[in-house]
Design a protein around this motif. Structure first.
Motif, mmCIF file in Angstrom:
data_model
loop_
_atom_site.group_PDB
_atom_site.id
_atom_site.type_symbol
_atom_site.label_atom_id
_atom_site.label_comp_id
_atom_site.label_asym_id
_atom_site.label_seq_id
_atom_site.Cartn_x
_atom_site.Cartn_y
_atom_site.Cartn_z
ATOM 1 N N SER A 171 91.340 -47.109 41.540
ATOM 2 C CA SER A 171 90.862 -48.974 41.633
ATOM 3 C C SER A 171 91.150 -49.365 42.682
ATOM 4 O O SER A 171 90.940 -50.724 43.210
ATOM 5 N N GLU B 101 92.584 -38.302 44.383
ATOM 6 C CA GLU B 101 91.661 -39.696 44.420
ATOM 7 C C GLU B 101 90.453 -39.686 43.864
ATOM 8 O O GLU B 101 89.945 -38.776 44.222
ATOM 9 N N ARG B 102 90.601 -40.731 43.192
ATOM 10 C CA ARG B 102 89.098 -41.066 41.963
ATOM 11 C C ARG B 102 89.308 -42.178 41.692
ATOM 12 O O ARG B 102 89.486 -42.806 42.349
ATOM 13 N N GLY C 71 86.264 -45.655 40.361
ATOM 14 C CA GLY C 71 86.268 -46.363 38.962
ATOM 15 C C GLY C 71 85.953 -47.413 38.889
ATOM 16 O O GLY C 71 86.066 -48.443 39.432
ATOM 17 N N MET C 72 85.173 -48.270 37.463
ATOM 18 C CA MET C 72 84.961 -49.606 37.198
ATOM 19 C C MET C 72 84.890 -49.164 35.991
ATOM 20 O O MET C 72 85.150 -48.613 35.430
ATOM 21 N N THR C 73 85.951 -50.296 35.362
ATOM 22 C CA THR C 73 85.390 -51.408 34.391
ATOM 23 C C THR C 73 84.260 -50.720 33.687
ATOM 24 O O THR C 73 84.797 -50.711 32.140
ATOM 25 N N ASP D 117 79.113 -50.835 44.700
ATOM 26 C CA ASP D 117 80.416 -50.582 46.092
ATOM 27 C C ASP D 117 79.096 -49.926 46.594
ATOM 28 O O ASP D 117 78.604 -49.585 46.434
ATOM 29 N N LYS E 199 79.547 -56.392 46.961
ATOM 30 C CA LYS E 199 79.693 -57.511 46.383
ATOM 31 C C LYS E 199 81.251 -58.443 46.808
ATOM 32 O O LYS E 199 81.848 -57.703 47.555
ATOM 33 N N ILE F 145 90.404 -56.622 46.314
ATOM 34 C CA ILE F 145 91.336 -55.847 45.750
ATOM 35 C C ILE F 145 92.878 -55.670 46.205
ATOM 36 O O ILE F 145 93.070 -54.876 47.099
ATOM 37 N N ASN G 260 91.306 -56.666 41.064
ATOM 38 C CA ASN G 260 90.615 -58.167 41.079
ATOM 39 C C ASN G 260 90.360 -59.194 41.622
ATOM 40 O O ASN G 260 90.734 -59.858 41.063
HETATM 41 P P1 AMP Z 1 87.406 -52.394 37.973
HETATM 42 O O1 AMP Z 1 86.158 -53.858 37.795
HETATM 43 O O2 AMP Z 1 88.529 -53.250 38.356
HETATM 44 O O3 AMP Z 1 87.237 -52.229 37.426
HETATM 45 O O4 AMP Z 1 87.539 -52.360 39.825
HETATM 46 C C1 AMP Z 1 85.932 -51.620 40.130
HETATM 47 C C2 AMP Z 1 86.149 -51.585 41.156
HETATM 48 O O5 AMP Z 1 87.697 -50.597 42.348
HETATM 49 C C3 AMP Z 1 85.480 -50.685 42.127
HETATM 50 O O6 AMP Z 1 84.479 -51.340 41.878
HETATM 51 C C4 AMP Z 1 85.621 -50.102 43.350
HETATM 52 O O7 AMP Z 1 84.560 -51.155 44.320
HETATM 53 C C5 AMP Z 1 87.272 -50.118 42.861
HETATM 54 N N1 AMP Z 1 87.848 -48.796 43.584
HETATM 55 C C6 AMP Z 1 88.213 -48.340 42.489
HETATM 56 N N2 AMP Z 1 88.371 -46.435 43.173
HETATM 57 C C7 AMP Z 1 87.860 -46.951 43.762
HETATM 58 C C8 AMP Z 1 88.868 -45.830 45.199
HETATM 59 N N3 AMP Z 1 88.895 -44.937 44.927
HETATM 60 N N4 AMP Z 1 87.917 -45.833 46.535
HETATM 61 C C9 AMP Z 1 87.871 -47.620 46.524
HETATM 62 N N5 AMP Z 1 87.531 -48.509 45.480
HETATM 63 C C10 AMP Z 1 87.738 -48.115 44.231
#
Ligand code: AMP
Ligand code: MCA
Length: 511
Positions: free
Chosen positions: A284, A305-306, A308-310, A388, A405, A409, A414
């Motif tokens: 996240s 560590e992984r 992702g995004m919504t 990203d 963008k 965070i 976000n």
């Molecule tokens: P959200 O819109 O709440 O889903 O947030 C997604 C965003 O969280 C992604 O576009 C990344 O910018 C960030 N994110 C998620 N996991 C990671 C990670 N392991 N390292 C860096 N950024 C992350």
């Protein structure tokens, strides 16, 4: 030869898990009391009848802003079983924010905490929400009462893989939040892939301390655990001391980086405390390499560590077996394609920075009632543009190096500067504003606003501005500091130089 894809429908897969693991514990509370898969299924079935009795039909949105509880989880599962679309909202959102969501999502049912009823009922009426029902932090309320009288059996409404399962709002760089339309296939394929990759089985006990109104706690932690037949140690929120106490009963945990820095901050978190654990997952937000290393030194575990995004669920992951390298997010998941491209969509060479683009069964169906934004964020060949900044190594290992963008965070939530700036600029006495993220010891990044005052407003104080923002924005979005400046730094084109502000105030929230 073409092989026909099997339809992936999350509600059907959950039903399979409920049947296969009926007698296994699905949920365990902090006292050790447990609920089996059969009991959770029966509860979800009762809620599915209660949804139907509240006028919810297939495809309808069920908007939910309630505290995390077992009933809340049952309501999520029930919504899927009823063929409806689950629309969870952060419990920190204010009535002003909900007003917008109700108007946009047009839910046929809104489920809220009774404490919020006075503020939200009038808004629900104005927005023509079909029905409003209550559910509190203990799982009590008129929705629970209605469910209590229903049958334990419910015939899950058949859905197609491409049907919507959930609508999740994500803020944007250009203004109001957008609803990400998430299908049954998105959720089913992602959860199954992660069960396999992270080796979840019915013997696992997952410490679940994340909120369940976002992808991480709901679709990653809960769906993965349920499809694997594992148990979740179900906690209402993250409390580092409680997590240390319960860890000897667990085998796995998923968290945002703040969970890990807070665990490291307590001396009671030792190698012994983590002796029963096989896996710690972080995501996240970026996990600092120093946190990864300190965690390995303390516990002998390398955090996986992984990333992702919504809009795309999980996209990449470090390997289960193999090198979990600090500061990188590993490799594209099975069936998921990623590429690093420039602004025009041309793929970059190994090691070159570009925007990460993603395609696969995990990628959402577009933004709710917003075809223009959807078209803007997808390439013609189906890749979604994440926003990203990343690099790829020869073997495909991905490192997230920044964001194209303008996004902060904070503690895994976000915050879009544009949204805060719009609110600030609307306040009388403020001329202009720039909102930035600066390092924060606990939340990774903290929100800071720099404002200039309108002529004759020299007495407007930081406290006064902050108090005017309260109630308009969720608390986690509120600036930790508001700095009053004579002017904002601008480049030759007149654009505010946020990097200059970030550098100038880099130590503001750490010292
Ligand atoms: P959200 O819109 O709440 O889903 O947030 C997604 C965003 O969280 C992604 O576009 C990344 O910018 C960030 N994110 C998620 N996991 C990671 C990670 N392991 N390292 C860096 N950024 C992350
Ligand atoms: C709470 N506060 C925050 C945050 N959380 N401020 C900034 N950022 C935050 N994240 C504020 C509160 O408003 C309050 O302010 C004060 O801090 C203490 O609040 P409290 O509720 O006690 O905080 P907490 O319970 O300690 O919460 C911190 C937390 C929580 C545990 C880090 O924020 C959390 O659970 N974060 C996880 C978010 C998450 O699940 N993200 C996944 C998104 P005041 O003192 O003024 O009242 S999904 C995603 O991003 C993608 C898909 C992915 O890859 O996973």
């Amino acid at each position: 030869m073409t092989t026909e894809a099997t339809p992936d429908v999350l509600s059907a897969e959950l039903d399979t898990a409920f049947a296969a693991f009926a007698d296994r514990p699905a949920l365990i509370d902090e006292t050790g009391a447990s609920m089996t898969y059969a009991q959770l299924n029966a509860m979800a079935n009762r809620y599915a009848h209660a949804l139907a009795a509240s006028g919810v039909g297939p495809g309808d949105r069920v908007m939910v802003q309630v505290a995390k509880s077992v009933s809340n989880l049952a309501l999520y599962i029930a919504t899927l079983k009823a063929g409806a679309v689950y629309n969870p909202l952060n419990t920190a959102y204010t009535p002003a924010e909900l007003d917008y969501f109700m108007g946009d999502a047009e839910p046929s049912l809104l489920v809220i905490d009774p404490k919020a009823a006075d503020a939200l009922m009038p808004l629900a009426r104005q927005n023509a929400v079909g029905a409003v029902r209550m559910l509190d932090a203990n799982g009590d309320g008129d929705l629970a009462d209605l469910a209590a009288d229903q049958s334990d059996a419910f015939e899950t409404v058949p859905r197609a893989a491409s049907d919507l399962a959930a609508l999740l709002y994500t803020s944007g760089t250009t203004g109001r939040s957008k609803g990400a339309m998430i299908t049954h296939e998105n959720l089913a394929s992602n959860a199954r892939t992660l069960v396999e990759l992270w080796r979840f089985t019915a013997d696992d006990r997952l410490l679940h301390a994340l909120p369940i109104f976002h992808v991480h706690g709901l679709f990653v932690a809960s769906n993965v655990s349920l499809l694997a037949g594992a148990s979740m140690i179900w906690l209402p929120r993250f409390d580092a001391e409680q997590v240390v106490d319960l860890m000897p009963q667990a085998t796995a945990m998923m968290g945002v980086p703040t969970f890990y820095t807070r665990l490291l901050a307590t001396d009671r978190f030792t190698k012994d405390a983590a002796a029963s654990m096989r896996l710690f997952v972080s995501g996240s937000a970026p996990l600092l390499a120093e946190t990864h290393d300190a965690f390995a030194d303390r516990t002998g575990h390398r955090i996986l560590e992984r990333y992702g995004m919504t809009e795309a669920g999980m996209i990449t992951s470090n390997p289960y077996k193999g090198e979990r390298r600090a500061g990188t997010v590993g490799y594209a998941l099975d069936c998921v394609s990623v590429r690093i491209a420039d602004e025009g969509g041309t793929e970059q060479g190994v090691g070159d920075v570009g925007v990460l683009e993603v395609k696969g069964p995990n990628v959402f169906a577009g933004y709710w009632r917003n075809p223009e934004k959807t078209a803007e964020d997808f390439r013609e060949d189906g890749y979604f543009i994440s926003g990203d900044l990343a690099t790829a190594e020869e073997d495909g290992r991905i490192t997230i190096v920044g964001r194209a963008k303008d996004l902060i965070i904070s503690g895994g939530y976000n915050v879009y500067p544009k949204e805060i700036e719009t609110e600030l600029n609307d306040l009388a006495g403020i001329s202009e504003s720039a909102v930035i993220g600066v390092p924060h010891a606990d939340f990774g990044e903290g929100v800071v606003a720099v404002v200039t005052l309108a002529p004759g407003e020299a007495t407007l104080s930081e406290e006064a501005i902050l108090s005017r923002l309260q109630g308009r924005l969720a608390k986690f979005k509120l600036p930790k500091r508001i700095l009053i400046a004579d002017e904002l730094p601008r480049n030759a084109m007149g654009k505010v130089q946020k990097n200059v502000l970030r550098d100038a105030h880099a130590a503001l929230l750490t010292s």
